[in-house]
Scaffold this motif. Structure first.
Motif, short mmCIF file in Angstrom:
data_model
loop_
_atom_site.label_atom_id
_atom_site.label_comp_id
_atom_site.label_asym_id
_atom_site.label_seq_id
_atom_site.Cartn_x
_atom_site.Cartn_y
_atom_site.Cartn_z
N ARG A 155 24.18 -31.19 26.72
CA ARG A 155 25.44 -30.54 26.42
C ARG A 155 26.19 -31.42 25.43
O ARG A 155 26.44 -32.59 25.72
N THR A 174 32.30 -29.32 24.92
CA THR A 174 32.91 -28.55 26.00
C THR A 174 33.74 -27.46 25.34
O THR A 174 34.17 -27.60 24.19
N ILE A 222 31.43 -33.94 23.20
CA ILE A 222 31.34 -34.96 24.24
C ILE A 222 30.68 -36.18 23.60
O ILE A 222 29.47 -36.27 23.46
N ASP A 233 38.33 -32.81 32.25
CA ASP A 233 37.41 -32.17 31.31
C ASP A 233 36.22 -33.09 31.04
O ASP A 233 36.41 -34.31 30.91
N PRO A 234 35.01 -32.55 30.92
CA PRO A 234 33.83 -33.40 30.72
C PRO A 234 33.93 -34.30 29.49
O PRO A 234 33.38 -35.39 29.49
N SER A 235 34.64 -33.87 28.46
CA SER A 235 34.68 -34.70 27.28
C SER A 235 35.71 -35.82 27.40
O SER A 235 35.78 -36.69 26.54
N ASN A 258 33.50 -41.92 31.00
CA ASN A 258 33.37 -40.56 30.49
C ASN A 258 32.95 -39.63 31.63
O ASN A 258 32.01 -39.90 32.38
N HIS A 277 31.66 -36.56 31.57
CA HIS A 277 30.35 -35.92 31.39
C HIS A 277 29.23 -36.85 31.85
O HIS A 277 28.33 -36.43 32.58
N CYS A 335 31.58 -25.97 34.62
CA CYS A 335 31.58 -27.42 34.73
C CYS A 335 30.26 -27.94 35.26
O CYS A 335 29.82 -29.03 34.91
#
Lengths: 463, 463, 463, 463
Positions: free
Chosen positions: A301, A304, A332, B245-247, B254, B256, B283
């Motif tokens: 991935r 996002t 990311i 948020d993953p980023s 991090n 993610h 997610c």
């Protein structure tokens, strides 16, 4: 586009079905419903969830309904063009939903105007109603069939009369249209099968090219207004590549499976050594998985996406507007930094967005970027219902693949071949329209010149 | 939550930063800005893009700004509770943004009310301002420090005074807060680093637990209102698992990457023979990739998601409301039919949504469903800023894992262990709050009983 | 209704002129403007001040404009019926504003529908455009003249073409229409002279019955589409009695002066001994002053009126709705208590409001109430543009004056005679339509029966 | 301002009563209602009919209610300042409606701010609540009485507690407040008797200066918080002259009768030979009738007024804005042309509007204009609730009557004398405040200087 006959919650079903097909049009949304005698309409500019309030649905409450979401076009959105169109003619009320594009709308309109007809929209759909109301047709036993034979171009149509729905497709079957059935026996029609899924309807079959399906109190009836066997089908391959929802089946094939296959084929046609396959969200994820499966490179991935992009941004200054573009995709950093990436795109149109994304990956530290596009370069306009920009601003117009690679700023670039793409489709290659990629149009749109010039004037008005 | 000092487009930056952090709160959005002398405020119920029009941003135009998106709570949304709060006290205007939850807000409010103070909101944030305005504090050289020592609970705060921003965190560092810097030298503060990314700011450092960072015309200043070394940090692990948020990076890691690791760890803890790993959008996709990488089972796509869910549905009848639930996720039938699936979820709260999704997969023909949850079972309430429902309706309360498996209707079910989860986090296990999983709270919230009873009354009002 | 040609602030002038004529229609308001090539339209339901925002006026900015306020009818207001109508036909765009009522609209519509024309409104105005677009007319040198000869009924019309305005009246001159000129030389047309006054235009002359006045770049041109001398004029006397604004002149006579004269005449026809003359607000004040001057009884004020009745009340319960009726008029108790009153009304239609007012005066202590109505009893329907209710619910239908007196609860009641009313008008009695009072219609509306039956069907649709 | 206790339609009654008193404030409107336990509030900017929808009234449905319409002030309207204010303090909820102006609000606010209180509005009303919540007062048996003794200035107040209404007036009785009773026995309170009339309540009596009237489940209770006999009443004479509705009685006198008398007195003080008496609409009509009766000159109508001025104009350009001023009044040319006019005005403040009207009469051909103003020249500011502009821009400041005459462009000008005005009032002259005319203030507002300087700062904030 969706229609349903004789269901206690016909309007709610239509609302849900339009929502599920929102990707087919974001400019306007509308519903017409009938109590078997009188048709009521409500339509507005915006998304389905923005246009309709509970009060509207309540006011529309009727057992028969058709609905439409309209494609965002380059012209300014216009409330008068929102569909379904509803008018009164000598035989009473009629409402029409149209998906596609009529290439002889200008000619027909001109003819009717000279006969004294007046027009209230700049949509090509309005001529369909004038054909229906033409005394030559309306007094015949099957006015709709007679009217349809005068149309040239692509059209999947729903015609709502107070007591029935008529669903039909052009003889080439350019746009999809399918029939479903609910648990209570009610029939419905939809552009895509996703609309059937969300209302728990089962798929019955597609409306055939050249067929008119009538849904009335006696059930489903079929007739053909042309001898369809005389036409070579021309299903829009771009529905498979990009337009339709992955969970839908169109032209009797699941879109997700088709895109997986295109991703695999792309891996076979254009392999590369890399650490990670990532998709440009969201649709390209199917093809990315296909590519990863075939190549053995793990899929990951890289971006996002915001969940809250239903409404567009409002940014008073240019500087902030530039930043706003970034909002839709956040790289990311930790996932792509130092990696050799295979980036999968479904298709590249103008190239500006893709270029921005590639730059963002580079900024985030990607070591190599190998862009693989799961469709061929788009170099030709579409006159049958996909709103591509003018060919002169397509990134692939007048550029070699190498020049495109340079423009996009990637280390390597490969497009899927037309043959490879068609190999992934279920039917024989000759049954698809690939005009945007190949320039081979199923219907002659270029001669005679005078006619096309007229169309050009009309295209400004209509599309 | 976001603040920025001395930037010509401070308000637009705040708007973008709030949008990027919209996942942290959807109930209301607000911005206060200052021209160094006078603070202006605008706030409303709804999403950032719904609350602000260009006219609002224009009216707020000022070089200093703070903004807030508020968490949806169980109580009815209330315009008076939307943040930032802006009031006037003896020293002039002050605006406050608060992320977290104060467990002694009720006691403090009671005390001030008995002294004759009046309250206009039911938010716990209002007591912070009363502390600031308390003559005991406001006449001291550092009123904010003195005020903060009276707060118990979690708080990341932005205090806007006409000529400066004060940013601070509770001594446990429960909620995140970081500092960024723009190309022009302006400093900003944000809950998550994604807000820095979208405005092209670089990450400077986190605000430390117990620290107050002042941003004014002389730059950045730091002081500590407590000796933070006397507190054991308690960073909310749920930010890593689900909330952020993953980023973003929060607590210097991090998100993610953390979720990828949790997915891998889950594969090690709970392997299974299967054909395909799929994520429940959106997610869980990070953890799914981690699980796939570790297990060698290919990752695929089982659902498509609507792009248009910014506004919730309006469905007048119950039957249609039930259908509407399905709209958010559409199973791709062809992708899952006949397959043995590993389905990855980030976390399971009530279980009702997960159960529905599992049923949809089963209906679509999945052969086996092995649910793997990339976090431990949630069995305890959170008093520090995550709005879990009452523990009595959590699916894991009073159920064994086997009972949960039965309820969800899957073939096997495994949760990530607490130890496994903490192994994936960057810091030593003791530095995280795992209360919702473990029941071990960093601050005593249960004694003395009387106090807690009072809190209960207040909790009804506040949260 | 208003039009203006070649003025830099044409749209603002139109807005002001519509506002000044708001009493002529409160259902909807609309403006079409042209830049000499392209016509733009905006219209909406509600009052002028509710429909238009500054943004709308800005978007309409063009040097040529026409506007319309639509009469509130018994049917539900419908956005599609709001005027000006704007369509495209073979010769380009055309917009139409219509004041009046066409009695053969149903027949014409039926004819055109049979020829295949489609209709989008249920307004009688739409047939005018179909006549214009009829090849039989549109290819002749003066299409408008040929079209107008097919209309039966009352019509004052403004036809906006991209480069000119055509203004015309029916051969009977039933509704008013006048021409004005601004200081900069621009011509304008309006229903009433009040519209000229508010934009500082001077009155030039009336458009004559049967005349078409064209305003274009070469100025003002006149032609006649019928030999008007063959028609006996039938100016609507109800414009003088009630409908037009007192400060306007219509049919070459000031309305205020006419009403003063009617009041004086009423005093001569029906004198009474009393202490005070009061008017039922607001229009009856002219007649009240006339009555007082003639009788020597002092005029006073019996009611106060709210300044804030622009929007109607919203009252959820019946009890409160009944009270709301009282809001529009508040009796000044001290002014009427113990007095013998002469109460002046312009006209009495249903009688319910008047009855309520008389009751309020009685409650406030009035000793005697002598009601004097400055027009004759209304006993007949209007088919030419005044929206009276069905004759069966007029208070004067089937009741003698004595029975009306009893119903209204007053001590004495006198209506102005038809002869007396006509004596106060400037022209000879034969030049007015008095149908609502006398039952003598200027155009035969009852034969042949079949035709009227058809009209009835259409009336349901149109009015 | 209006309150009602224990009525099934309390909220609708309040809505109607506010509407009837709309002339007392157009900036904002609000209602608080109670179910005996919990107070609910809704308020907004604009007119009563604009602020409230049926849904709001439904949500407020409760048997106890108070409401307020707020005066338009020179500062920008602010939603936070709209009344009733509703807050929570140590004893629960309290809502306050205030009509008047507190001259020591700044001092009180300063004192409370120094004690740590925070403020959320810039309205002087907020200090009243801080007084109530002050532990010194709130713990006493009669907190309200103790609080009121600290207020200086004018105040008619309604205090809503969950189970009762407290209604009170300042010791001078500057603003009106009366008590009514409905047929079902429910008590209500209102600024003007017109509010009682519209809900069919009968007038009971005025709340006395210095009195607190409590309405609760046991009926009506009275107490005095000061020995009112020690204060000389100072009823605002401007309520009689201009502010109150003619049909109301305030200070035990009907306003219409007072204005009639003022008109007659004016005719005695300043007779003139003329053909016609006309009023400048709408309020001056009472005085005009008085003048006509006394002088024997017939009264007529010189202007018509629009019925649709509820919403103000929106005019993008200056030229059109100038024209818009004309919209509110249209001269009836034929009524005034060639006439010698006596024009009656209630009062002249800035003079600009009056000047415009006189010009319009002149343009319409008036031969002579004799302006008679039914009140003395306004030369002093009001600190007790009437929002005059700064004295420096009053037309009468620094101008002799002759100079005013010249400025207004009339042939003669006379004002009513202060003595003549007071002769028309019911009570002895010493019981009225005539400060705006005479400069004699009932409460010292000018010394000590320091205090007034502070007030000036606060006035900027508050009014």
């Amino acid at each position: 586009m969706f229609g349903i006959y004789d269901h206690p919650e016909a309007v709610e079903m239509t609302y849900l079905a339009l929502f599920a097909q929102q990707h087919r049009g974001q400019e306007s949304a509308g519903i017409c419903s009938s109590d078997h005698n009188q048709i009521t309409r409500y339509a507005g500019l915006g998304l389905v969830t923005e246009v309709f309030t509970p009060r509207h649905l309540e006011q529309l409450r009727n057992p028969i309904a058709v609905g439409h979401v309209r494609y965002s076009t380059t012209g300014s959105p216009n409330i008068h063009n929102s569909q379904p169109l509803l008018v009164e003619y000598a035989r009473g009320q009629v409402a029409v939903c149209h998906n596609g594009n009529l290439i002889n709308a200008g000619l027909l309109r001109h003819t009717y105007e000279e006969q004294g007809h007046i027009f209230q929209t700049t949509s090509d759909t309005e001529v369909i109603i004038h054909l229906l109301a033409d005394p030559e047709h309306m007094n015949m036993s099957d006015a709709i069939s007679h009217s349809l034979t005068h149309l040239q171009g692509s059209f999947s149509l729903l015609v709502l009369l107070p007591d029935r729905i008529e669903a039909t497709r052009d003889p080439y079957g350019i746009r999809p249209l399918c029939i479903g059935r609910l648990a209570n026996g009610s029939y419905c029609v939809a552009s895509e099968t996703i609309a059937l899924d969300v209302i728990d309807a089962s798929y019955v079959r597609d409306v055939e090219p050249g067929e008119i399906v009538t849904i009335d109190k006696d059930g489903l009836h079929s007739r053909f207004y042309v001898d369809a066997s005389r036409y070579r089908p021309a299903h829009c391959i771009f529905e498979m590549v990009y337009f339709a929802d992955p969970s839908s089946s169109v032209f009797r094939q699941n879109v997700h499976q088709a895109r997986l296959a295109m991703g695999s084929q792309l891996a076979r046609e254009a392999p590369v050594k890399a650490d990670l396959v990532i998709a440009v969200p969201n649709c390209a994820r199917c093809a990315a998985i296909g590519y990863a499966n075939q190549s053995g490179i793990p899929v990951g991935r890289g971006f996002t996406t915001s969940h809250y992009t239903g409404r567009s941004f409002i940014m008073p200054s240019q500087a902030s507007r530039d930043l706003a573009v970034k909002m839709k995709l956040n790289v990311i950093r930790e996932a792509v930094g130092g990696k050799r990436l295979v980036v999968i795109e479904d298709s590249v149109v103008r190239g500006t967005t893709t270029r921005g994304k590639m730059g963002a990956l580079r900024t985030a530290g990607a070591k190599e970027i190998h862009l693989r596009v799961a469709s061929p370069p788009i170099r030709h306009g579409c006159y049958f219902g996909i709103d591509f920009p003018d060919p002169s601003i397509l990134v692939a117009t007048g550029r070699t693949v190498e020049q495109i690679r340079e423009y996009l700023g990637v280390d390597s670039l490969h497009y899927l071949s037309i043959e490879g793409m068609l190999d992934c489709a279920r039917m024989v290659p000759s049954k698809y329209c690939t005009a945007c990629f190949s320039g081979k149009y199923p219907i002659d749109v270029t001669t005679p010149t005078e006619k096309f010039a007229l169309e050009r004037r009309q295209l400004r008005l209509f599309t």
